[in-house]
Motif scaffolding. Sequence first.
Motif, PDB file in Angstrom:
ATOM      1  N   LYS A   7       0.835  -1.205   0.000  1.00  0.00           N
ATOM      2  CA  LYS A   7       0.000   0.000   0.000  1.00  0.00           C
ATOM      3  C   LYS A   7       0.872   1.258   0.000  1.00  0.00           C
ATOM      4  N   THR A   8       1.916   1.250   0.799  1.00  0.00           N
ATOM      5  CA  THR A   8       2.822   2.396   0.865  1.00  0.00           C
ATOM      6  C   THR A   8       3.496   2.629  -0.476  1.00  0.00           C
ATOM      7  N   LEU A   9       3.923   1.559  -1.107  1.00  0.00           N
ATOM      8  CA  LEU A   9       4.555   1.667  -2.420  1.00  0.00           C
ATOM      9  C   LEU A   9       3.582   2.204  -3.460  1.00  0.00           C
ATOM     10  N   CYS A  10       2.354   1.745  -3.432  1.00  0.00           N
ATOM     11  CA  CYS A  10       1.337   2.235  -4.376  1.00  0.00           C
ATOM     12  C   CYS A  10       1.082   3.728  -4.183  1.00  0.00           C
ATOM     13  N   VAL A  11       0.978   4.158  -2.949  1.00  0.00           N
ATOM     14  CA  VAL A  11       0.752   5.579  -2.669  1.00  0.00           C
ATOM     15  C   VAL A  11       1.929   6.408  -3.177  1.00  0.00           C
ATOM     16  N   PHE A  12       3.143   5.934  -2.936  1.00  0.00           N
ATOM     17  CA  PHE A  12       4.327   6.634  -3.410  1.00  0.00           C
ATOM     18  C   PHE A  12       4.335   6.738  -4.933  1.00  0.00           C
ATOM     19  N   ILE A  13       3.985   5.676  -5.616  1.00  0.00           N
ATOM     20  CA  ILE A  13       3.961   5.681  -7.087  1.00  0.00           C
ATOM     21  C   ILE A  13       2.908   6.651  -7.609  1.00  0.00           C
ATOM     22  N   VAL A  14       1.727   6.650  -7.008  1.00  0.00           N
ATOM     23  CA  VAL A  14       0.657   7.555  -7.450  1.00  0.00           C
ATOM     24  C   VAL A  14       1.074   9.009  -7.255  1.00  0.00           C
ATOM     25  N   ILE A  15       1.661   9.321  -6.106  1.00  0.00           N
ATOM     26  CA  ILE A  15       2.105  10.694  -5.849  1.00  0.00           C
ATOM     27  C   ILE A  15       3.208  11.094  -6.828  1.00  0.00           C
ATOM     28  N   SER A  16       4.108  10.186  -7.120  1.00  0.00           N
ATOM     29  CA  SER A  16       5.179  10.471  -8.082  1.00  0.00           C
ATOM     30  C   SER A  16       4.609  10.749  -9.469  1.00  0.00           C
ATOM     31  N   ILE A  17       3.632   9.992  -9.881  1.00  0.00           N
ATOM     32  CA  ILE A  17       3.011  10.200 -11.194  1.00  0.00           C
ATOM     33  C   ILE A  17       2.312  11.554 -11.244  1.00  0.00           C
ATOM     34  N   ILE A  18       1.621  11.915 -10.180  1.00  0.00           N
ATOM     35  CA  ILE A  18       0.930  13.214 -10.137  1.00  0.00           C
ATOM     36  C   ILE A  18       1.922  14.358 -10.294  1.00  0.00           C
ATOM     37  N   PHE A  19       3.051  14.291  -9.590  1.00  0.00           N
ATOM     38  CA  PHE A  19       4.046  15.357  -9.699  1.00  0.00           C
ATOM     39  C   PHE A  19       4.703  15.391 -11.073  1.00  0.00           C
ATOM     40  N   CYS A  20       4.810  14.259 -11.733  1.00  0.00           N
ATOM     41  CA  CYS A  20       5.393  14.246 -13.082  1.00  0.00           C
ATOM     42  C   CYS A  20       4.435  14.834 -14.112  1.00  0.00           C
ATOM     43  N   ILE A  21       3.163  14.629 -13.909  1.00  0.00           N
ATOM     44  CA  ILE A  21       2.153  15.119 -14.852  1.00  0.00           C
ATOM     45  C   ILE A  21       1.810  16.585 -14.599  1.00  0.00           C
ATOM     46  N   TYR A  22       1.859  17.008 -13.334  1.00  0.00           N
ATOM     47  CA  TYR A  22       1.510  18.366 -12.934  1.00  0.00           C
ATOM     48  C   TYR A  22       2.372  19.370 -13.691  1.00  0.00           C
ATOM     49  N   PRO A  23       1.766  20.315 -14.388  1.00  0.00           N
ATOM     50  CA  PRO A  23       2.564  21.259 -15.186  1.00  0.00           C
ATOM     51  C   PRO A  23       3.467  22.130 -14.312  1.00  0.00           C
ATOM     52  N   THR A  24       4.674  22.322 -14.769  1.00  0.00           N
ATOM     53  CA  THR A  24       5.631  23.110 -13.992  1.00  0.00           C
ATOM     54  C   THR A  24       5.231  24.576 -13.912  1.00  0.00           C
ATOM     55  N   THR A  25       4.459  25.058 -14.874  1.00  0.00           N
ATOM     56  CA  THR A  25       4.027  26.455 -14.815  1.00  0.00           C
ATOM     57  C   THR A  25       3.092  26.696 -13.644  1.00  0.00           C
ATOM     58  N   ALA A  26       2.367  25.680 -13.221  1.00  0.00           N
ATOM     59  CA  ALA A  26       1.478  25.841 -12.073  1.00  0.00           C
ATOM     60  C   ALA A  26       2.281  25.998 -10.789  1.00  0.00           C
ATOM     61  N   LEU A  27       3.497  25.501 -10.767  1.00  0.00           N
ATOM     62  CA  LEU A  27       4.353  25.628  -9.600  1.00  0.00           C
ATOM     63  C   LEU A  27       5.156  26.925  -9.610  1.00  0.00           C
ATOM     64  N   ALA A  28       5.161  27.608 -10.736  1.00  0.00           N
ATOM     65  CA  ALA A  28       5.981  28.809 -10.885  1.00  0.00           C
ATOM     66  C   ALA A  28       5.414  29.965 -10.068  1.00  0.00           C
ATOM     67  N   LYS A  29       6.288  30.861  -9.723  1.00  0.00           N
ATOM     68  CA  LYS A  29       5.917  32.050  -8.964  1.00  0.00           C
ATOM     69  C   LYS A  29       5.085  32.987  -9.838  1.00  0.00           C
ATOM     70  N   GLU A  30       4.169  33.691  -9.208  1.00  0.00           N
ATOM     71  CA  GLU A  30       3.367  34.664  -9.938  1.00  0.00           C
ATOM     72  C   GLU A  30       4.240  35.850 -10.341  1.00  0.00           C
ATOM     73  N   GLN A  31       3.674  36.730 -11.134  1.00  0.00           N
ATOM     74  CA  GLN A  31       4.413  37.901 -11.602  1.00  0.00           C
ATOM     75  C   GLN A  31       4.796  38.816 -10.436  1.00  0.00           C
TER      76      GLN A  31
END
Length: 63
Positions: A7-31
Motif C-alpha cells: 500500500k505504501t509503495l502504491c501511494v508513493f507511485i501515485v504521488i510520483s506520477i501526479i508530480f510528473c504530470i503536474y505542469p511546472t508552470t502551475a508551480l511557478a511564482k506569480e508575476q
Amino acid sequence: MNNKISKTLCVFIVISIIFCIYPTTALAKEQTLLDISKGSINITDTQITQDNIVIEDKLNPNG
C-alpha cells in the motif's frame, strides 16, 4: 506486513506520477508587481531594486 508495504509503495507511485504530470508552470511564482509610487525602480540582469532596497534577487521568468 507485506500488505502495508504494498500500500505504501502504491501511494508513493501515485504521488510520483501526479508530480510528473503536474505542469511546472502551475508551480511557478506569480508575476512580480512593482509600484513606481514607492520610489524609483532599477532592473538589472540579476536583480530588481527600489530606492536601493533589493525587491527581487532573481529575475522572475513570469514577468
